[in-house]
Design a protein around this motif. Structure first.
Motif, PDB file in Angstrom:
ATOM      1  N   UNK A  33       0.839  -1.215   0.000  1.00 62.54           N
ATOM      2  CA  UNK A  33       0.000   0.000   0.000  1.00 62.54           C
ATOM      3  C   UNK A  33       0.872   1.264   0.000  1.00 62.54           C
ATOM      4  N   UNK A  34       1.960   1.203  -0.726  1.00 59.39           N
ATOM      5  CA  UNK A  34       2.847   2.361  -0.870  1.00 59.39           C
ATOM      6  C   UNK A  34       2.538   3.112  -2.157  1.00 59.39           C
ATOM      7  N   UNK A  35       2.391   2.386  -3.262  1.00 60.30           N
ATOM      8  CA  UNK A  35       2.227   3.036  -4.564  1.00 60.30           C
ATOM      9  C   UNK A  35       0.755   3.235  -4.902  1.00 60.30           C
ATOM     10  N   UNK A  36       0.421   4.438  -5.313  1.00 63.09           N
ATOM     11  CA  UNK A  36      -0.948   4.762  -5.729  1.00 63.09           C
ATOM     12  C   UNK A  36      -1.094   4.562  -7.226  1.00 63.09           C
ATOM     13  N   UNK A  37      -0.043   4.896  -7.970  1.00 61.71           N
ATOM     14  CA  UNK A  37      -0.089   4.783  -9.430  1.00 61.71           C
ATOM     15  C   UNK A  37       1.049   3.901  -9.908  1.00 61.71           C
ATOM     16  N   UNK A  38       0.894   3.390 -11.115  1.00 61.97           N
ATOM     17  CA  UNK A  38       1.930   2.569 -11.742  1.00 61.97           C
ATOM     18  C   UNK A  38       3.220   3.379 -11.879  1.00 61.97           C
ATOM     19  N   UNK A  39       4.321   2.737 -11.537  1.00 58.98           N
ATOM     20  CA  UNK A  39       5.590   3.455 -11.488  1.00 58.98           C
ATOM     21  C   UNK A  39       6.289   3.566 -12.843  1.00 58.98           C
ATOM     22  N   UNK A  40       6.004   2.671 -13.761  1.00 58.57           N
ATOM     23  CA  UNK A  40       6.651   2.708 -15.062  1.00 58.57           C
ATOM     24  C   UNK A  40       5.850   3.609 -16.007  1.00 58.57           C
ATOM     25  N   UNK A  41       6.198   4.858 -16.054  1.00 56.14           N
ATOM     26  CA  UNK A  41       5.432   5.822 -16.862  1.00 56.14           C
ATOM     27  C   UNK A  41       5.526   5.546 -18.359  1.00 56.14           C
ATOM     28  N   UNK A  42       6.519   4.787 -18.779  1.00 55.95           N
ATOM     29  CA  UNK A  42       6.646   4.470 -20.204  1.00 55.95           C
ATOM     30  C   UNK A  42       5.469   3.634 -20.694  1.00 55.95           C
ATOM     31  N   UNK A  43       4.802   2.952 -19.764  1.00 58.15           N
ATOM     32  CA  UNK A  43       3.663   2.117 -20.152  1.00 58.15           C
ATOM     33  C   UNK A  43       2.360   2.907 -20.306  1.00 58.15           C
TER      34      UNK A  43
END
Length: 367
Positions: A223-233
Motif C-alpha cells: 500500500x505504498x504506490x498509488x499509481x503505476x511506477x513505469x510511466x513508459x507504459x
C-alpha cells in the motif's frame, strides 16, 4: 505490480455482474407501492421497498444502496402505483411474508440464494452447489429466518456489521503504507459489495479479507504506490477501438489504486458498475480513497480475469487463495511462469491470516 491483463480483462469487460447470481422469483403484483426506500433503513432478505415507481425486493442484508443498485441485492418487482408509505418496511415474521422459490434438486445455486425447502423452512446457500439438499449438505446451506429480522438487524457478521479487519490490524498489516490508503476509505467502500468478507463462517470471512489485502499488498508494494511506477507504459492502456475511445487522453488510463486498475475499458466498466464516470475522470482513482478501494472491490467481486471465477467466489467457495492469484494475474504468474511473484502473494496471505487469528483455509495456496 501486474500491468498487462489486456486480453483476459477485455473479455471480462463486456458484462459486469454481481457477486451473487439472480434467481427466479414470481413478480410482485402491480398493486400499491411498498414503503418508500430510505437510506437509513436496514433491509434484510425478503423485504420490499419502492423507488421511482417500482417495487424492489431485497435478496440479502443491505443499507444505503438505492434500488436498483449495483451489487445485485435488489430485484426489480415491476411497476407499482397508488400511495407510497414513507415509513420503513417491517416484516411480519411469517413464512407467508416471503416469496423465495422452492428448492429444486439438481438446480445450480450460488452463494446467497435463498430457497424454501420441502419441510416448509427457508435456507440460504453459504457456498455454490448443484442442488444439494439443505438438510443433508449443511456445509452448503444454513437455515434462514425468513422475515423475522427487525429493520435494525446488523448484517450477517460476528462483528455486528463492522469490517472483520480492525483498524489496528490493518495498520499492523501495512506499517509503511501511504497515507492515501486510509482504513476509513476502505470501510466506506464496503457498502458497494456487501457480500465481500460477509459470506460464510467467521473464519471464512477473515480469510477472504486477508486474501484481498494480500493481493493488494503485492500490487502496491505494501500500500505504498498509488499509481503505476513505469510511466513508459502509460500510453499503452488506451484501446482506441472502443466506441467511446479514450476521452481523458491516450496516456490517462494507467494503473491506479489497490489493484492497479488499468485500460480505458476497465475504467469504463468499473465506473458504470459504481455509478462514477471514471472514463472521463480516471484521476478519481488516485485522489479519492473510497473510489480507489471501490475499484479494487469491483474487480475482486465481479471479474474473473484470466481465471475461471471471481476472487470472491474463490474464497467463498473453498477453491483457495491460489485461485485469487489466477484471477488477478494468472496469465503472467501461474503455472510456473513467475513463482517468485506467486510466493510474494502467498507469504503476505499467510502473514495476514496470522494477524487475524485464522488458518489459511481450504484449497491450494498457489496456482
Amino acid at each position: 505490480m501486474s500491468r498487462v491483463r489486456a486480453l483476459a480483462m477485455l473479455a471480462a469487460m463486456a458484462v459486469v455482474s454481481g457477486v451473487v447470481a439472480f434467481f427466479n422469483m414470481m413478480p410482485a403484483s402491480a398493486a400499491a407501492c411498498a414503503p418508500a426506500w430510505q437510506s437509513t433503513a436496514v433491509y434484510t432478505g425478503g423485504m420490499t421497498a419502492s423507488r421511482n415507481g417500482h417495487n424492489y425486493l431485497a435478496k440479502w442484508w443491505t443499507q444505503n444502496e438505492a434500488p436498483p443498485g449495483t451489487s445485485g441485492v435488489w430485484q426489480d418487482q415491476g411497476s407499482c402505483g397508488g400511495s407510497t408509505p414513507t415509513n420503513p418496511p417491517v416484516q411480519t415474521g411469517t413464512a407467508g411474508a416471503c416469496s423465495f422459490p422452492a428448492w429444486v434438486q439438481g438446480h445450480n445455486y450460488v452463494t446467497g440464494d435463498i430457497v424454501k425447502f420441502t419441510d416448509g423452512k427457508f435456507y440460504i446457500a453459504e457456498h455454490d452447489n448443484p442442488g444439494y439438499s439443505p438438510v443433508i449438505s449443511t456445509w452448503y446451506w444454513d437455515p434462514y429466518s425468513c422475515g423475522s429480522s427487525p429493520t435494525t438487524a446488523p448484517p450477517p457478521t460476528s462483528s455486528g456489521g463492522a469490517f472483520v479487519v480492525s483498524e489496528a490490524q490493518f495498520n499492523q498489516m501495512f506499517p509503511g503504507r501511504n497515507s492515501f490508503y486510509t482504513y476509513s476509505g476502505l470501510v466506506a467502500a464496503l457498502s458497494a459489495y456487501p457480500a465481500f468478507a460477509r459470506t460464510g463462517s467467521d473464519e471464512a470471512r477473515k480469510q477472504e479479507a486477508a486474501a484481498f489485502l494480500a493481493n493488494v499488498n503485492h500490487e502496491t508494494g505494501g500500500l505504498v504506490y498509488i499509481v503505476e511506477q513505469n510511466t513508459a507504459n502509460y500510453p499503452a492502456y488506451c484501446d482506441a477501438s472502443q466506441s467511446y475511445g479514450c476521452p481523458a487522453g491516450q496516456a490517462a488510463y494507467y494503473g491506479r489504486g489497490p489493484i492497479q486498475l488499468s485500460w480505458n475499458f476497465n475504467y469504463k466498466a468499473a465506473g458504470d458498475a459504481l455509478g462514477i464516470d471514471l472514463l472521463h475522470n480516471p484521476n478519481l482513482v488516485q485522489t479519492d480513497a473510497a473510489v480507489a478501494w471501490k475499484t479494487a472491490l469491483w474487480y475482486w467481486n465481479t471479474q474473473s480475469g484470466p481465471g475461471t471465477m471471481t476472487p470472491h467466489n474463490a474464497m467463498a467457495n473453498g477453491a483457495g487463495f491460489g485461485e485469487t492469484i489466477r484471477s488477478i494475474n494468472g496469465s503472467l504468474e501461474c503455472n510456473g511462469r513467475n513463482p517468485a511473484q506467486v510466493q510474494s502473494r502467498v507469504a503476505a496471505y499467510q502473514r495476514f491470516v496470522g494477524i487475524l487469528g485464522v488458518g489459511v483455509g481450504p484449497g491450494s495456496l498457489s496456482c
